[in-house]
Each structure stands twice: as structure tokens, then as C-alpha cells.
Design a protein around this motif. Structure first.
Motif, PDB file in Angstrom:
ATOM      1  N   ALA A  28      17.374  36.135  97.627  1.00  0.00           N
ATOM      2  CA  ALA A  28      16.630  37.046  98.247  1.00  0.00           C
ATOM      3  C   ALA A  28      16.404  38.335  97.641  1.00  0.00           C
ATOM      4  N   GLY A  31      15.358  41.196  91.841  1.00  0.00           N
ATOM      5  CA  GLY A  31      15.582  42.412  90.896  1.00  0.00           C
ATOM      6  C   GLY A  31      15.231  41.863  89.257  1.00  0.00           C
ATOM      7  N   GLY A  32      15.949  42.278  88.692  1.00  0.00           N
ATOM      8  CA  GLY A  32      15.776  42.124  87.201  1.00  0.00           C
ATOM      9  C   GLY A  32      15.939  40.584  86.759  1.00  0.00           C
ATOM     10  N   GLY A  34      18.898  39.023  87.001  1.00  0.00           N
ATOM     11  CA  GLY A  34      20.253  38.887  86.284  1.00  0.00           C
ATOM     12  C   GLY A  34      21.185  37.668  86.929  1.00  0.00           C
ATOM     13  N   LEU A  51      12.818  36.236  95.390  1.00  0.00           N
ATOM     14  CA  LEU A  51      12.151  36.958  96.158  1.00  0.00           C
ATOM     15  C   LEU A  51      12.427  38.537  95.923  1.00  0.00           C
ATOM     16  N   VAL A  53      10.735  42.762  96.928  1.00  0.00           N
ATOM     17  CA  VAL A  53       9.282  43.476  97.345  1.00  0.00           C
ATOM     18  C   VAL A  53       8.780  44.273  96.212  1.00  0.00           C
ATOM     19  N   ASP A  54       9.816  44.603  95.339  1.00  0.00           N
ATOM     20  CA  ASP A  54       9.239  45.478  94.417  1.00  0.00           C
ATOM     21  C   ASP A  54       8.435  44.863  93.193  1.00  0.00           C
ATOM     22  N   PHE A  79      12.569  40.292 102.250  1.00  0.00           N
ATOM     23  CA  PHE A  79      13.512  39.209 103.091  1.00  0.00           C
ATOM     24  C   PHE A  79      13.631  39.365 104.666  1.00  0.00           C
ATOM     25  N   LEU A 101      22.339  43.764  97.800  1.00  0.00           N
ATOM     26  CA  LEU A 101      21.467  44.871  98.360  1.00  0.00           C
ATOM     27  C   LEU A 101      21.495  46.283  97.321  1.00  0.00           C
ATOM     28  N   SER A 104      17.914  48.400  92.043  1.00  0.00           N
ATOM     29  CA  SER A 104      18.273  48.130  90.688  1.00  0.00           C
ATOM     30  C   SER A 104      18.337  49.136  89.795  1.00  0.00           C
ATOM     31  N   SER A 215      16.037  45.318 107.998  1.00  0.00           N
ATOM     32  CA  SER A 215      15.551  44.151 107.024  1.00  0.00           C
ATOM     33  C   SER A 215      16.710  43.363 106.904  1.00  0.00           C
TER      34      SER A 215
HETATM   35  C1  LIG Z   1      20.548  45.567  93.237  1.00  0.00           C
HETATM   36  S1  LIG Z   1      18.972  45.088  92.996  1.00  0.00           S
HETATM   37  C2  LIG Z   1      19.055  43.319  92.694  1.00  0.00           C
HETATM   38  C3  LIG Z   1      19.550  43.005  91.211  1.00  0.00           C
HETATM   39  C4  LIG Z   1      19.601  41.540  90.908  1.00  0.00           C
HETATM   40  N1  LIG Z   1      20.522  40.768  91.702  1.00  0.00           N
HETATM   41  C5  LIG Z   1      19.796  41.115  89.424  1.00  0.00           C
HETATM   42  O1  LIG Z   1      20.776  40.876  88.899  1.00  0.00           O
HETATM   43  O2  LIG Z   1      18.939  41.519  88.447  1.00  0.00           O
HETATM   44  C6  LIG Z   1      18.155  44.893  94.684  1.00  0.00           C
HETATM   45  C7  LIG Z   1      16.936  44.429  94.544  1.00  0.00           C
HETATM   46  O3  LIG Z   1      16.538  44.031  95.878  1.00  0.00           O
HETATM   47  C8  LIG Z   1      15.111  44.288  96.118  1.00  0.00           C
HETATM   48  N2  LIG Z   1      15.183  44.450  97.593  1.00  0.00           N
HETATM   49  C9  LIG Z   1      15.868  45.624  98.409  1.00  0.00           C
HETATM   50  N3  LIG Z   1      15.275  45.142  99.845  1.00  0.00           N
HETATM   51  C10 LIG Z   1      14.673  44.282  99.671  1.00  0.00           C
HETATM   52  C11 LIG Z   1      14.125  43.558 100.810  1.00  0.00           C
HETATM   53  N4  LIG Z   1      14.158  43.765 102.105  1.00  0.00           N
HETATM   54  N5  LIG Z   1      13.087  42.213 100.454  1.00  0.00           N
HETATM   55  C12 LIG Z   1      13.263  41.916  99.250  1.00  0.00           C
HETATM   56  N6  LIG Z   1      13.730  42.444  98.214  1.00  0.00           N
HETATM   57  C13 LIG Z   1      14.402  43.757  98.231  1.00  0.00           C
HETATM   58  C14 LIG Z   1      14.776  45.524  95.492  1.00  0.00           C
HETATM   59  O4  LIG Z   1      13.618  45.922  95.085  1.00  0.00           O
HETATM   60  C15 LIG Z   1      15.647  45.364  93.972  1.00  0.00           C
HETATM   61  O5  LIG Z   1      15.008  44.937  93.093  1.00  0.00           O
END
Ligand SMILES: C[S@@+](CC[C@H](N)C(=O)[O-])C[C@H]1O[C@@H](n2cnc3c(N)ncnc32)[C@H](O)[C@@H]1O
Length: 288
Positions: A28, A31-32, A34, A51, A53-54, A79, A101, A104, A215
Motif C-alpha cells: 500500500a 515507495g522506492g 524496496g 500503491l 500517492v507520490d 490508500f 508509514l 521515504s 487515511s
Molecule cells: C516509508 S515509505 C515506503 C518505502 C517502501 N516500503 C520501500 O521499501 O521503498 C512510505 C511511502 O508511502 C507513501 N504514502 C504515504 N501515505 C500514503 C497514502 N495515504 N497512500 C498511498 N501512499 C502513501 C509515501 O509517499 C511514501 O512513498
């Protein structure tokens, strides 16, 4: 790109949320990419929907996950609308879901107003399509509203004093950068220890701008509803407001069994190699 986001608790996420018998995993917060890349490598029969938003992060994920071809679908979306987004993609249930959450590394270092030294526009939006920015909160909210945000979303006991100093300073000229905001909060609250005095205020404004707590409530409710029987739901949170919501929603749902009685925390070694992981807590529940 220069910076890489290191996925937090990735072994623990892969061990507890996904398996070889599952067919579909939802990331959900891709991010990158990972966590997604690690999970897709570990479980070769699993498909994944990611998924975010960014827009920028989604592009990074796209490049990183290209090697997995048709096993991956990426969607730009919030999400908080999880159910609608999945239904539109023709998905009615899944085997596992992760919410990782927070920010990133790409966002933190991207000069978007998230970090104390940013001299660019005080933005803080994860989704550039949304209207409300940190600039609006800091320069347009009245004293009471600003105090409420800082108190409620920052759990900052100096909220009143900080809101007062901000409203005084902005009369002289608008507060346009994160650096200016950090300095102003620093005037209102002296530094004690290693933590920057504006940490809680920044957290609060970011939560307000991105409606992070609502959210989370909405996304988690949809996830609980849509997970298959035996499907796993996992959330990595980074502060107590988030963790409290996860704990209470997991405990309050009759359709879940709690897998992690106590949250999983990163070990010493992980924190040493990735200090951003230090406050992470992973909670996992299973659909009955
Ligand atoms: C900590 S990063 C995730 C990193 C990812 N797990 C990885 O390993 O690369 C959190 C991501 O969640 C996204 N994000 C935060 N709130 C969101 C939402 N309500 N819906 C979708 N994406 C969301 C942010 O834009 C960010 O890219």
C-alpha cells in the motif's frame, strides 16, 4: 538519484506477511519498491500490486520493479481509498498487505519542505495534486487551529507557545521555507538533548497536510474488510499516534487474530546501519 531508501524490517515483513502459497500481495506504500522487490524475489509465485500517492516515488518503484515484468502492477492512489482502487483494478481480495508509514528517503532529501534545513518552498505534500500545503497551515491557520494541530498531531506540550511565536513571526513576513519554520520553532522551544526542537511540530504539520491519521484509519478498515481468510495485514509505524490506531483497530476487529502480541522492533544491528529504523514498530494481524 544518489540516495536509496533502505526498507525497514524487510526480513520480518517477508516472513510474517507473505508466503509461497499466496497469490496476491498489496504494497500500500510501495515507495522506492524496496519491500516489494525483496518480497517478489523471495516468493516467485506471488503477484504484487503497489500503491503510492507520490509520483516521483512511483517512478522509482517502476524502474526498480521492472525486472519482475507482469507480476507487478503499480497504481498512483491514496490508500485511504483502498477498497475503491482495488475494486477498480478488478481485485476483490488479497493474501497480504503492507502499510509502511512515514516518509521515504527520497521525500526527506527531495527539498520539499520535510526536513529542517530545506530552503525550498514549505510544501510537505506527498501528493502534489492536493491543495493544502504546509505553507497554508503555517501562514493561514489562526492561533487556535495551529495550536490544536501541534498539540494533537505532535503531542507537543509547548504547542501554545510555538503557535504564538509562529503567528507573531508571520506578521512580519510569511514563513516560506522549512528552514525558517525550524528556526522560529527553535526560538519558541529550546533544544533539550539530541532531538531537534521542531521535530514534533514538523510531524504535526505533515500529518495535517497529508491527513495521515484519517487515511490510516480508512485504509486499514478497507484492508481488514478485503483480506482473504488467513490473509495477513501488517503496518510499520514510526510514532505513537500511528501505533495506537493500529493497535486499537487490530484489537477492536472481531474478524482478526493478532499475530504480534508485542510489536516487532528492529534489532541493534539494523538501527546502527539504518538510523531511520529506530522508532519502527511492525504489527501483524491475520484475517479469521
Ligand atoms: C516509508 S515509505 C515506503 C518505502 C517502501 N516500503 C520501500 O521499501 O521503498 C512510505 C511511502 O508511502 C507513501 N504514502 C504515504 N501515505 C500514503 C497514502 N495515504 N497512500 C498511498 N501512499 C502513501 C509515501 O509517499 C511514501 O512513498
Amino acid at each position: 538519484m544518489g540516495v536509496t531508501h533502505i526498507p525497514v524490517l524487510r526480513e520480518e515483513v517477508a516472513d510474517n506477511l507473505a508466503s509461497n502459497t499466496g497469490r496476491l500481495f498489496i504494497d500500500a506504500t510501495v515507495g522506492g519498491g524496496g519491500h516489494s522487490s525483496f518480497i517478489l524475489t523471495r516468493y516467485p509465485d506471488l503477484n504484487l500490486l503497489g500503491l503510492d500517492v507520490d509520483e516521483g516515488n512511483l517512478k522509482t518503484a517502476e524502474a526498480r520493479l521492472r525486472e519482475f515484468g507482469g507480476r507487478v502492477t503499480l497504481i498512483r492512489g491514496n490508500f485511504r481509498n483502498l477498497k475503491a482502487i482495488l475494486q477498480q483494478a478488478g481485485i476483490s481480495s488479497f493474501d497480504g498487505i503492507l502499510f509502511d508509514l512515514g516518509l521515504s528517503t527520497y521525500q526527506l532529501t527531495g527539498a520539499r519542505g520535510f526536513s529542517f534545513h530545506d530552503e525550498s518552498f514549505l510544501d510537505m505534500r506527498m501528493d502534489g495534486r492536493e491543495a493544502l500545503t504546509a505553507y497554508d497551515v503555517v501562514n493561514k491557520y489562526n492561533y487556535e487551529a495551529l495550536k490544536r494541530v501541534i498539540l494533537e498531531f505532535g503531542e507537543e506540550y509547548r504547542a501554545g507557545r510555538i503557535a504564538k511565536v509562529i503567528t507573531e513571526e508571520r506578521k512580519k513576513k510569511p514563513i516560506t521555507t522549512a528552514k525558517e519554520l525550524a528556526e522560529i520553532v527553535g526560538k519558541a522551544k529550546k533544544r533539550t538533548g539530541k532531538i531537534h526542537p521542531a521535530t514534533k511540530t514538523f510531524q504535526a504539520i505533515r500529518i495535517e497536510v497529508n491527513e495521515e491519521l484519517n487515511s490510516l484509519r480508512s485504509g486499514l478498515a478497507d484492508a481488514i474488510d478485503m483480506a482473504r481468510p488467513k490473509g495477513r495485514i501488517g503496518v510499520i509505524s514510526f510514532h505513537s499516534l500511528e501505533d495506537r490506531i493500529v493497535k486499537e483497530m487490530f484489537r477492536g476487529s472481531a474478524s482478526l487474530s493478532i499475530v504480534t502480541k508485542k510489536p516487532i522492533r528492529p534489532g541493534r544491528e539494523e538501527v546502527l546501519s539504518n538510523p531511520n529504523a529506530r522508532s519502527a514498530k511492525l504489527r501483524v494481524a491475520e484475517k479469521k
